[in-house]
Design a protein around this motif. Structure first.
Motif, PDB file in Angstrom:
ATOM      1  N   SER A 207      29.522 -25.336 -25.874  1.00 47.80           N
ATOM      2  CA  SER A 207      30.751 -26.116 -25.978  1.00 47.80           C
ATOM      3  C   SER A 207      31.835 -25.320 -26.712  1.00 47.80           C
ATOM      4  CB  SER A 207      30.458 -27.426 -26.702  1.00 47.80           C
ATOM      5  OG  SER A 207      31.631 -28.123 -26.979  1.00 47.80           O
ATOM      6  N   LEU A 208      31.471 -24.686 -27.813  1.00 43.60           N
ATOM      7  CA  LEU A 208      32.426 -23.874 -28.564  1.00 43.60           C
ATOM      8  C   LEU A 208      32.889 -22.673 -27.746  1.00 43.60           C
ATOM      9  CD1 LEU A 208      33.998 -23.358 -31.157  1.00 43.60           C
ATOM     10  CD2 LEU A 208      32.008 -22.111 -32.026  1.00 43.60           C
ATOM     11  N   THR A 209      31.986 -22.065 -27.015  1.00 43.03           N
ATOM     12  CA  THR A 209      32.336 -20.914 -26.174  1.00 43.03           C
ATOM     13  C   THR A 209      33.343 -21.316 -25.109  1.00 43.03           C
ATOM     14  OG1 THR A 209      30.166 -19.936 -26.567  1.00 43.03           O
ATOM     15  CG2 THR A 209      31.391 -19.102 -24.677  1.00 43.03           C
ATOM     16  N   GLU A 210      33.152 -22.485 -24.506  1.00 42.55           N
ATOM     17  CA  GLU A 210      34.107 -22.964 -23.500  1.00 42.55           C
ATOM     18  C   GLU A 210      35.480 -23.191 -24.108  1.00 42.55           C
ATOM     19  OE1 GLU A 210      32.436 -26.342 -21.471  1.00 42.55           O
ATOM     20  OE2 GLU A 210      30.622 -25.214 -20.990  1.00 42.55           O
ATOM     21  N   VAL A 211      35.536 -23.748 -25.327  1.00 47.93           N
ATOM     22  CA  VAL A 211      36.808 -23.950 -26.021  1.00 47.93           C
ATOM     23  C   VAL A 211      37.481 -22.597 -26.269  1.00 47.93           C
ATOM     24  CG1 VAL A 211      37.852 -24.707 -28.202  1.00 47.93           C
ATOM     25  CG2 VAL A 211      36.158 -26.151 -27.073  1.00 47.93           C
ATOM     26  N   LEU A 212      36.699 -21.611 -26.706  1.00 52.83           N
ATOM     27  CA  LEU A 212      37.252 -20.278 -26.987  1.00 52.83           C
ATOM     28  C   LEU A 212      37.825 -19.629 -25.731  1.00 52.83           C
ATOM     29  CD1 LEU A 212      34.537 -18.817 -29.381  1.00 52.83           C
ATOM     30  CD2 LEU A 212      36.825 -19.585 -29.984  1.00 52.83           C
ATOM     31  N   PHE A 213      37.073 -19.687 -24.633  1.00 51.16           N
ATOM     32  CA  PHE A 213      37.558 -19.050 -23.405  1.00 51.16           C
ATOM     33  C   PHE A 213      38.739 -19.799 -22.807  1.00 51.16           C
ATOM     34  CE2 PHE A 213      33.705 -16.461 -23.456  1.00 51.16           C
ATOM     35  CZ  PHE A 213      34.251 -15.235 -23.097  1.00 51.16           C
ATOM     36  N   ARG A 214      38.798 -21.100 -22.978  1.00 52.09           N
ATOM     37  CA  ARG A 214      39.963 -21.854 -22.521  1.00 52.09           C
ATOM     38  C   ARG A 214      41.203 -21.381 -23.279  1.00 52.09           C
ATOM     39  NH1 ARG A 214      38.267 -26.998 -23.265  1.00 52.09           N
ATOM     40  NH2 ARG A 214      36.763 -26.657 -21.627  1.00 52.09           N
ATOM     41  N   PHE A 215      41.034 -21.151 -24.583  1.00 53.63           N
ATOM     42  CA  PHE A 215      42.153 -20.648 -25.385  1.00 53.63           C
ATOM     43  C   PHE A 215      42.522 -19.220 -24.973  1.00 53.63           C
ATOM     44  CE2 PHE A 215      43.438 -18.183 -29.210  1.00 53.63           C
ATOM     45  CZ  PHE A 215      44.727 -18.685 -29.308  1.00 53.63           C
ATOM     46  N   LEU A 216      41.531 -18.374 -24.763  1.00 55.61           N
ATOM     47  CA  LEU A 216      41.806 -16.986 -24.391  1.00 55.61           C
ATOM     48  C   LEU A 216      42.529 -16.886 -23.046  1.00 55.61           C
ATOM     49  CD1 LEU A 216      38.505 -15.237 -25.515  1.00 55.61           C
ATOM     50  CD2 LEU A 216      40.776 -14.903 -26.506  1.00 55.61           C
ATOM     51  N   THR A 217      42.179 -17.758 -22.103  1.00 54.67           N
ATOM     52  CA  THR A 217      42.817 -17.706 -20.783  1.00 54.67           C
ATOM     53  C   THR A 217      44.148 -18.446 -20.750  1.00 54.67           C
ATOM     54  OG1 THR A 217      41.492 -19.592 -20.051  1.00 54.67           O
ATOM     55  CG2 THR A 217      40.675 -17.385 -19.492  1.00 54.67           C
ATOM     56  N   GLU A 218      44.398 -19.300 -21.738  1.00 53.66           N
ATOM     57  CA  GLU A 218      45.675 -20.011 -21.837  1.00 53.66           C
ATOM     58  C   GLU A 218      46.195 -19.900 -23.275  1.00 53.66           C
ATOM     59  OE1 GLU A 218      45.061 -24.023 -20.476  1.00 53.66           O
ATOM     60  OE2 GLU A 218      44.031 -23.345 -18.687  1.00 53.66           O
ATOM     61  N   PRO A 219      46.595 -18.686 -23.688  1.00 57.45           N
ATOM     62  CA  PRO A 219      46.947 -18.456 -25.093  1.00 57.45           C
ATOM     63  C   PRO A 219      48.179 -19.214 -25.588  1.00 57.45           C
ATOM     64  CG  PRO A 219      47.428 -16.520 -23.772  1.00 57.45           C
ATOM     65  CD  PRO A 219      46.717 -17.480 -22.882  1.00 57.45           C
ATOM     66  N   LYS A 220      49.001 -19.723 -24.687  1.00 52.95           N
ATOM     67  CA  LYS A 220      50.195 -20.453 -25.118  1.00 52.95           C
ATOM     68  C   LYS A 220      49.867 -21.883 -25.538  1.00 52.95           C
ATOM     69  CE  LYS A 220      53.367 -17.641 -22.498  1.00 52.95           C
ATOM     70  NZ  LYS A 220      54.277 -17.528 -21.406  1.00 52.95           N
ATOM     71  N   GLU A 221      48.669 -22.333 -25.238  1.00 57.10           N
ATOM     72  CA  GLU A 221      48.257 -23.700 -25.553  1.00 57.10           C
ATOM     73  C   GLU A 221      47.606 -23.767 -26.939  1.00 57.10           C
ATOM     74  OE1 GLU A 221      48.888 -26.338 -23.687  1.00 57.10           O
ATOM     75  OE2 GLU A 221      49.861 -25.155 -22.130  1.00 57.10           O
ATOM     76  N   VAL A 222      48.300 -23.327 -27.958  1.00 58.71           N
ATOM     77  CA  VAL A 222      47.758 -23.270 -29.311  1.00 58.71           C
ATOM     78  C   VAL A 222      47.472 -24.664 -29.853  1.00 58.71           C
ATOM     79  CG1 VAL A 222      48.215 -22.517 -31.679  1.00 58.71           C
ATOM     80  CG2 VAL A 222      48.897 -21.073 -29.765  1.00 58.71           C
ATOM     81  N   GLU A 223      48.396 -25.588 -29.620  1.00 58.99           N
ATOM     82  CA  GLU A 223      48.207 -26.956 -30.126  1.00 58.99           C
ATOM     83  C   GLU A 223      46.950 -27.586 -29.542  1.00 58.99           C
ATOM     84  OE1 GLU A 223      49.767 -28.678 -32.536  1.00 58.99           O
ATOM     85  OE2 GLU A 223      50.839 -26.807 -32.913  1.00 58.99           O
ATOM     86  N   ARG A 224      46.768 -27.411 -28.248  1.00 60.98           N
ATOM     87  CA  ARG A 224      45.572 -27.965 -27.600  1.00 60.98           C
ATOM     88  C   ARG A 224      44.311 -27.328 -28.174  1.00 60.98           C
ATOM     89  NH1 ARG A 224      44.720 -27.026 -21.414  1.00 60.98           N
ATOM     90  NH2 ARG A 224      43.975 -25.061 -22.207  1.00 60.98           N
TER      91      ARG A 224
END
Length: 186
Positions: A18-35
């Protein structure tokens, strides 16, 4: 590295994935910091983990993919790095699979960010030959003067270079290599 809380209990597989998915979602969409921060907060609440230490762990984990991008590491090399850092085989393999699936997107994003930091707007050049110098071996040598206009953010900056002929050919070779790399992404 494999511990999300400060006990010596291993992290459950579901929690890690679950944490890995959150990390990769952030890495692939770096502008979504708030999310990303909201997802981290939700993750911490759901798993009864303090948010502060979780953020520190996430920062540490993010060093691996960032380094892997800079060094163009394969998924197997990323897996080996995580194992060397103390992560279990299963979790390192899971992260490596995620890396393999997301690395083309991450590479494309990294190249895009690199190009947007310092954008070359214009270039002027002049060739010259040294007619006179206090150093005899420099007389008759060929040089190139470059004026690069670079856009840094919203400002334009002039950069002046003077290159010898061998330096120019080395510079030209690097530019051709960069062009070939960029063309492979498009």
């Amino acid at each position: 590295m494999g511990l999300l809380n400060f006990t010596r209990e291993p992290v459950p597989e579901a929690q890690f994935s679950s944490l890995t998915e959150v990390l990769f979602r952030f890495l692939t969409e770096p502008k979504e910091v708030e999310r990303f921060l909201t997802q981290l907060s939700d993750f911490a609440t759901m798993n009864k983990i303090s948010l502060g230490p979780l953020k520190n762990i996430v920062k540490s984990i993010l060093l691996v993919p960032n380094g892997a991008l800079k060094r163009s590491l394969s998924s197997e090399q990323v897996r080996a790095d995580f194992i060397a850092l103390g992560l279990s085989e299963e979790k390192a393999t899971y992260f490596a699979e995620q890396w393999k699936a997301n690395s083309p997107t991450l590479t494309r994003l990294a190249v895009g960010q690199t190009l947007m930091i310092n954008q070359l707007i214009d270039m002027e050049w002049k060739f010259g030959v040294t007619a006179g110098s206090s150093e005899l071996e420099k007389v008759g040598s060929i040089f190139l003067q470059l004026k690069l206009v670079i856009k840094k953010g919203s400002q334009m900056e002039n950069v002046y270079l003077e290159l010898t002929l061998p330096q120019f050919y080395s510079f030209l070779h690097e530019m051709e290599r960069i062009k070939a790399s960029l063309e492979s992404f498009s």
